[in-house]
Scaffold this active site. Structure first.
Site, PDB file in Angstrom:
ATOM      1  N   MET A 172     -13.239  -7.942  -4.274  1.00  0.00           N
ATOM      2  CA  MET A 172     -12.375  -8.411  -4.989  1.00  0.00           C
ATOM      3  C   MET A 172     -10.739  -8.394  -4.009  1.00  0.00           C
ATOM      4  O   MET A 172      -9.989  -9.083  -4.138  1.00  0.00           O
ATOM      5  CB  MET A 172     -11.905  -7.477  -5.778  1.00  0.00           C
ATOM      6  CG  MET A 172     -12.869  -7.595  -7.361  1.00  0.00           C
ATOM      7  SD  MET A 172     -12.421  -6.676  -8.824  1.00  0.00           S
ATOM      8  CE  MET A 172     -11.480  -5.697  -8.562  1.00  0.00           C
TER       9      MET A 172
ATOM     10  N   HIS B  20      -9.065  -2.865   2.556  1.00  0.00           N
ATOM     11  CA  HIS B  20      -9.447  -2.245   3.295  1.00  0.00           C
ATOM     12  C   HIS B  20     -10.123  -1.490   3.972  1.00  0.00           C
ATOM     13  O   HIS B  20     -11.080  -1.791   4.710  1.00  0.00           O
ATOM     14  CB  HIS B  20      -8.300  -0.144   2.530  1.00  0.00           C
ATOM     15  CG  HIS B  20      -9.143   0.050   1.308  1.00  0.00           C
ATOM     16  ND1 HIS B  20     -10.364   0.172   1.338  1.00  0.00           N
ATOM     17  CD2 HIS B  20      -8.829  -0.644  -0.083  1.00  0.00           C
ATOM     18  CE1 HIS B  20     -11.013   0.804   0.493  1.00  0.00           C
ATOM     19  NE2 HIS B  20     -10.239  -0.283  -0.431  1.00  0.00           N
ATOM     20  N   GLU B  21      -9.892  -0.518   5.463  1.00  0.00           N
ATOM     21  CA  GLU B  21     -11.393   0.267   5.726  1.00  0.00           C
ATOM     22  C   GLU B  21     -12.400   0.718   4.660  1.00  0.00           C
ATOM     23  O   GLU B  21     -13.434   0.453   5.746  1.00  0.00           O
ATOM     24  CB  GLU B  21     -10.677   1.771   6.515  1.00  0.00           C
ATOM     25  CG  GLU B  21     -11.441   1.751   7.780  1.00  0.00           C
ATOM     26  CD  GLU B  21     -12.177   1.161   8.944  1.00  0.00           C
ATOM     27  OE1 GLU B  21     -11.599   0.675   9.037  1.00  0.00           O
ATOM     28  OE2 GLU B  21     -13.307   1.064   9.071  1.00  0.00           O
ATOM     29  N   GLY B  22     -12.322   0.988   3.668  1.00  0.00           N
ATOM     30  CA  GLY B  22     -13.407   1.546   2.892  1.00  0.00           C
ATOM     31  C   GLY B  22     -14.391  -0.076   2.867  1.00  0.00           C
ATOM     32  O   GLY B  22     -15.957   0.312   3.048  1.00  0.00           O
ATOM     33  N   HIS B  23     -14.274  -1.391   2.617  1.00  0.00           N
ATOM     34  CA  HIS B  23     -14.929  -2.331   2.551  1.00  0.00           C
ATOM     35  C   HIS B  23     -15.093  -3.247   3.799  1.00  0.00           C
ATOM     36  O   HIS B  23     -16.268  -3.070   3.790  1.00  0.00           O
ATOM     37  CB  HIS B  23     -13.745  -3.575   2.739  1.00  0.00           C
ATOM     38  CG  HIS B  23     -13.003  -3.543   0.896  1.00  0.00           C
ATOM     39  ND1 HIS B  23     -11.859  -3.073   0.643  1.00  0.00           N
ATOM     40  CD2 HIS B  23     -13.718  -3.672  -0.287  1.00  0.00           C
ATOM     41  CE1 HIS B  23     -11.798  -3.159  -0.520  1.00  0.00           C
ATOM     42  NE2 HIS B  23     -12.085  -3.231  -1.196  1.00  0.00           N
TER      43      HIS B  23
ATOM     44  N   SER C 295      -8.965   3.670  -1.209  1.00  0.00           N
ATOM     45  CA  SER C 295      -8.815   2.523  -2.599  1.00  0.00           C
ATOM     46  C   SER C 295      -7.263   1.522  -2.663  1.00  0.00           C
ATOM     47  O   SER C 295      -6.619   1.908  -2.469  1.00  0.00           O
ATOM     48  CB  SER C 295      -8.309   3.634  -4.233  1.00  0.00           C
ATOM     49  OG  SER C 295      -8.226   2.366  -5.510  1.00  0.00           O
TER      50      SER C 295
ATOM     51  N   ARG D 272      -5.748   1.140  -5.047  1.00  0.00           N
ATOM     52  CA  ARG D 272      -4.627   1.525  -5.980  1.00  0.00           C
ATOM     53  C   ARG D 272      -3.807   2.619  -5.471  1.00  0.00           C
ATOM     54  O   ARG D 272      -3.062   2.993  -6.219  1.00  0.00           O
ATOM     55  CB  ARG D 272      -5.068   2.250  -6.765  1.00  0.00           C
ATOM     56  CG  ARG D 272      -6.359   0.635  -7.742  1.00  0.00           C
ATOM     57  CD  ARG D 272      -6.073   1.178  -9.231  1.00  0.00           C
ATOM     58  NE  ARG D 272      -7.060  -0.247 -10.164  1.00  0.00           N
ATOM     59  CZ  ARG D 272      -8.480  -0.507 -10.434  1.00  0.00           C
ATOM     60  NH1 ARG D 272      -8.880   0.023 -10.356  1.00  0.00           N
ATOM     61  NH2 ARG D 272      -8.944  -1.345 -11.407  1.00  0.00           N
TER      62      ARG D 272
HETATM   63  O1  PAF Z   1     -16.533  -2.744  -6.633  1.00  0.00           O
HETATM   64  C1  PAF Z   1     -15.592  -4.236  -6.660  1.00  0.00           C
HETATM   65  O2  PAF Z   1     -14.594  -4.706  -5.439  1.00  0.00           O
HETATM   66  C2  PAF Z   1     -16.192  -4.915  -7.679  1.00  0.00           C
HETATM   67  O3  PAF Z   1     -16.265  -4.871  -9.073  1.00  0.00           O
HETATM   68  C3  PAF Z   1     -17.128  -6.212  -7.522  1.00  0.00           C
HETATM   69  C4  PAF Z   1     -18.531  -5.312  -7.472  1.00  0.00           C
HETATM   70  C5  PAF Z   1     -16.914  -6.789  -6.560  1.00  0.00           C
HETATM   71  C6  PAF Z   1     -17.652  -7.534  -8.636  1.00  0.00           C
HETATM   72  O4  PAF Z   1     -16.205  -7.980  -8.949  1.00  0.00           O
END
Ligand code: PAF
Length: 281
Positions: A30, A34-37, A185, A187
């Site tokens: 979404m 950040h580093e997690g993604h 996160s 958040r």
């Molecule tokens: O984990 C997330 O960021 C969301 O739930 C996802 C998997 C992108 C679905 O909108």
């Protein structure tokens, strides 16, 4: 790196990728990366020829009182980070393209989506499953990587893929943490200084649970009680739930064993944080 803004264009590009035999890895996000993604993107890169990352703030997974409106957006920054992390394609559609007029379909995973976070966020996992199922149809990946940080989400999506015979392998990437143990996160940015100073208690309490288990304690109620006591010693913390479940089926566990996921959601002020730890690896 290509940036694709429409469903039609993404579908055409996905068809071309599949027809030349490329292994396509997919990381749905979404944004507000950040580093997690980025660790998930790099993991996908090691396992595939081309990595597609979607950036879509999915309205259907937010409840009426949740933070959809204040969810941060910065596509330019996200795109630069993804370029560095080795993504081949960023797919950033508009909500009206994903949910056109007349859209009416919901994917509901029974039981698993109704407990833990699902009990407090009705409809949340329906929104997640519906958008992920649709994104899988559009991107047609061979594999998709999700963070273990959202352990319930990963288990639900694994169930969905198995139940619907979807031709995609789900892989869980490990949680990335700050040096003091707080799971990354978007958040975390909402925490005040005092709340931020207390928030590492979440991982510290899970680590304490692990050490109790490692020294032979298997009574889930006792261990969860110790986790709760540690967290509740912090003045800003308000526990929403703390549970022990099997990491794949999400069935409740009374005797801890390898594969038990200790999972929790805790408010610090208005900010709700989640974390989990799987015993035995
Ligand atoms: O984990 C997330 O960021 C969301 O739930 C996802 C998997 C992108 C679905 O909108």
């Amino acid at each position: 790196m290509e940036i694709i803004r429409t469903v039609e264009e993404m579908k055409a590009r996905a068809r071309a990728l599949r027809s030349d035999g490329s292994v396509v890895g997919f990381v749905p996000t979404m944004g507000s990366l950040h580093e997690g993604h980025l660790s998930l993107v790099r993991m996908a890169g090691e396992l595939s020829d081309s990595v597609v990352v979607s950036i879509f703030v999915n309205p259907t997974q937010f409840g009426p009182n949740e933070d959809l409106d204040r969810y941060p957006h910065d596509l330019e920054r996200d795109v630069a980070l993804l370029e560095d992390a080795g993504a081949a394609i960023v797919f950033a559609p508009e909500a009206s393209d994903i949910y056109p007029r007349g859209y009416a379909t919901v994917v509901h995973v029974q039981r698993l989506g109704e407990k833990l976070c699902g009990a407090f966020r009705p409809g949340h996992f329906d929104g997640v499953c519906s958008v992920v199922a649709k994104l899988f149809e559009i991107v047609r990946p061979n594999l998709a990587v999700f963070g273990q940080k959202d352990g319930q989400q990963a288990a639900i999506l694994e169930r969905m893929v198995a139940d619907l015979e979807m031709d995609v392998r789900i892989i869980r990437g490990p949680t990335v943490r700050e040096p003091d143990g707080l799971a990354l996160s978007s958040r975390n940015n909402y925490l005040s200084d005092e709340e931020r100073a207390e928030a590492p208690v979440l991982y510290a309490s899970l680590e304490h649970a692990r050490s109790l288990y490692d020294s032979g304690e298997t009574d889930a109620a006792k261990v969860l009680g110790a986790v709760r006591a540690m967290i509740e010693s912090k003045p800003h913390a308000r526990v929403q739930y703390i549970s022990a479940v099997d990491w794949k089926s999400l069935d409740d566990v009374t005797e801890l064993r390898a594969g038990t996921m200790l999972v929790l959601a805790v408010f610090f002020g208005k900010t709700r944080l989640i974390d989990n730890l799987v015993l035995g690896g």
